[in-house]
Design an enzyme around this catalytic site. Structure first.
Site, mmCIF file in Angstrom:
data_model
loop_
_atom_site.group_PDB
_atom_site.id
_atom_site.type_symbol
_atom_site.label_atom_id
_atom_site.label_comp_id
_atom_site.label_asym_id
_atom_site.label_seq_id
_atom_site.Cartn_x
_atom_site.Cartn_y
_atom_site.Cartn_z
ATOM 1 N N GLU A 163 0.843 -1.207 0.000
ATOM 2 C CA GLU A 163 0.000 0.000 0.000
ATOM 3 C C GLU A 163 0.883 1.264 0.000
ATOM 4 O O GLU A 163 0.631 2.206 -0.733
ATOM 5 C CB GLU A 163 -0.889 -0.034 1.244
ATOM 6 C CG GLU A 163 -1.754 1.176 1.395
ATOM 7 C CD GLU A 163 -3.219 0.923 1.077
ATOM 8 O OE1 GLU A 163 -3.632 -0.253 1.015
ATOM 9 O OE2 GLU A 163 -3.934 1.909 0.874
ATOM 10 N N ASP A 175 -5.003 -1.548 9.241
ATOM 11 C CA ASP A 175 -5.990 -2.149 8.343
ATOM 12 C C ASP A 175 -5.599 -3.568 7.948
ATOM 13 O O ASP A 175 -6.400 -4.498 8.040
ATOM 14 C CB ASP A 175 -6.149 -1.294 7.077
ATOM 15 C CG ASP A 175 -6.621 0.105 7.400
ATOM 16 O OD1 ASP A 175 -6.968 0.357 8.572
ATOM 17 O OD2 ASP A 175 -6.626 0.951 6.493
HETATM 18 C C1 GLA Z 1 -6.413 4.519 7.358
HETATM 19 C C2 GLA Z 1 -5.015 3.897 7.398
HETATM 20 C C3 GLA Z 1 -4.743 3.263 8.760
HETATM 21 C C4 GLA Z 1 -5.030 4.231 9.901
HETATM 22 C C5 GLA Z 1 -6.391 4.900 9.720
HETATM 23 C C6 GLA Z 1 -6.634 5.995 10.719
HETATM 24 O O1 GLA Z 1 -7.393 3.546 7.458
HETATM 25 O O2 GLA Z 1 -4.901 2.931 6.391
HETATM 26 O O3 GLA Z 1 -3.421 2.800 8.799
HETATM 27 O O4 GLA Z 1 -4.019 5.182 10.014
HETATM 28 O O5 GLA Z 1 -6.555 5.458 8.432
HETATM 29 O O6 GLA Z 1 -6.701 5.485 12.006
#
Ligand code: GLA
Length: 388
Positions: A163, A175
């Site tokens: 990513e 995530d």
């Molecule tokens: C996105 C990013 C995560 C995290 C959230 C905020 O989803 O991918 O890594 O930083 O934002 O908490």
């Protein structure tokens, strides 16, 4: 064989032919974060869970030196030659799977020729991790097909790198971790600094989790996200001139005097305040859930949103309308934005008996205020990425 399997399988054979060789089916969920927002890349705590919708992938090996990719969500087939070093294709959804295949190649695990068909039922761009879901479904499939026996944690890190490198989003690890390690009816208490984690049973009693999608088209989310990340890094640099720290999560609410003392830029100071207080709220919320104190959990969710709105400034009119109007409705225990923000979704805990009213009333108010139509989901909490 579930309904997705038979439907996807038919499409697979229609696209690729050769009914004699069965493809293998994999699934990876989306995620919703309950509390602990923008803390992961600051070495803090997060508290996400995997949901019961996600991305399906049917895949089969071939003898040709190319990877064929199709998705029922995006038009057009993409053919990628099997190489040792893959490059991103600007604006293509295939960057997520190809980024992961590239991470395997970097570990000395080349891909085979493959035929792949993806299908996802996570609304895309809604902040429910559709991209991490594609990455992790690709990772478990590659792990299986190449017989490499990688541990889930390794694949999670590879998903994050894919990513960062292929999609240009400098995301933290939350995530991919939630999507990889999800467990039915449990949330994950993850320390993003050490990667230690524990499962916490999600026992909400007579309440339900509701996800509400703003359906706001998100623009520039990645660049604003990356900007927040650099503001936090700046705060660490400034404080480290006086007290060496690796990340903001090494500070607690008792240390906020340092922010006033050392950080002169009010924007950088506010960002640091959010991270430090959010970390405190997250540990308190996890403890509240353990003690079955859902009311306290809900009030911490509310405070989390307030901080994301005023200190971190990642909410916007649509998310704020859903949250601030939602809070006024009966039976709402807590409600906040979830994910990166700037649009996307909110997550709320609502008494069972008030769920219908919440959906109806909030939907109407939201449309009247913004001209947009919100979508409401009542997700189940499911398991992580796996072969089906
Ligand atoms: C996105 C990013 C995560 C995290 C959230 C905020 O989803 O991918 O890594 O930083 O934002 O908490």
């Amino acid at each position: 064989m579930n309904v997705y399997h038979s439907f996807l399988r038919e499409e697979f054979f229609r696209l690729y032919g050769d009914r004699a060789t069965e493809p293998v089916l994999f699934f990876s969920p989306g995620r919703v974060n309950l509390i602990g927002e923008h803390t992961d890349y600051n070495g803090g705590y997060v508290f996400p869970c995997a949901v019961d919708f996600g991305t399906y992938l049917l895949v089969r090996r071939t003898d040709r030196a190319e990877i064929l990719m199709n998705s029922l969500n995006f038009s057009g087939a993409v053919a990628v030659p099997v190489v040792f070093n893959y490059l991103p294709i600007p604006k293509s959804w295939t960057n997520y799977p190809v980024g992961v295949i590239n991470e395997f190649a970097r570990k000395g695990i080349p891909a085979y020729g493959m035929e792949m068909l993806f299908y996802g039922d996570i609304p895309s761009g809604a902040g429910l991790s559709s991209s991490a879901s594609i990455e992790m479904v690709t990772a478990v499939a590659m792990n299986h097909l190449t017989g490499s026996g990688l541990e889930m944690i390794e694949m999670v890190k590879m998903g994050q790198k894919a990513e960062n490198g292929f999609a240009g989003m400098q995301c933290g690890i939350m995530d991919q971790f939630a999507v990889g390690f999800g467990k039915k009816d449990h949330a994950i208490n993850l320390n993003c600094d050490t990667l230690e984690y524990r499962y916490a049973p999600m026992n909400l009693g007579d309440r339900r989790l509701i996800i509400t999608n703003t359906n706001k088209i998100r623009r520039l989310t990645d660049s604003k996200y990356n900007e927040r990340r650099s503001e936090c890094e700046r705060a660490v640099e400034i404080i480290s001139d006086h007290h060496p720290i690796r990340n903001l999560s090494q500070l607690t609410v008792r240390d906020t005097w340092m922010l006033d003392e050392y950080i002169t830029d009010p924007v950088v100071r506010k960002r640091a305040v959010h991270v430090i207080t959010e970390n405190g709220r997250t540990t308190d919320a996890i403890e509240a859930l353990q003690n079955n104190d859902i009311e306290l959990f809900g009030s911490l969710m509310n405070k989390s949103h307030d901080s994301l709105c005023s200190d971190y400034e990642v909410t916007g009119a649509e998310l704020d309308t859903l949250v601030f109007e939602g809070r006024k409705l009966p039976g709402v225990i807590g409600t906040r934005m979830t994910g990166a923000g700037f649009g996307g979704c909110t997550v709320s805990i609502v008494d069972n008996e008030h769920v219908d009213n919440f959906i109806k009333r909030l939907g109407d108010i939201y449309t009247a205020r913004t001209g947009l139509t919100a979508d409401f989901y009542l997700p189940g909490i499911g398991d992580g990425a796996r072969r089906i």
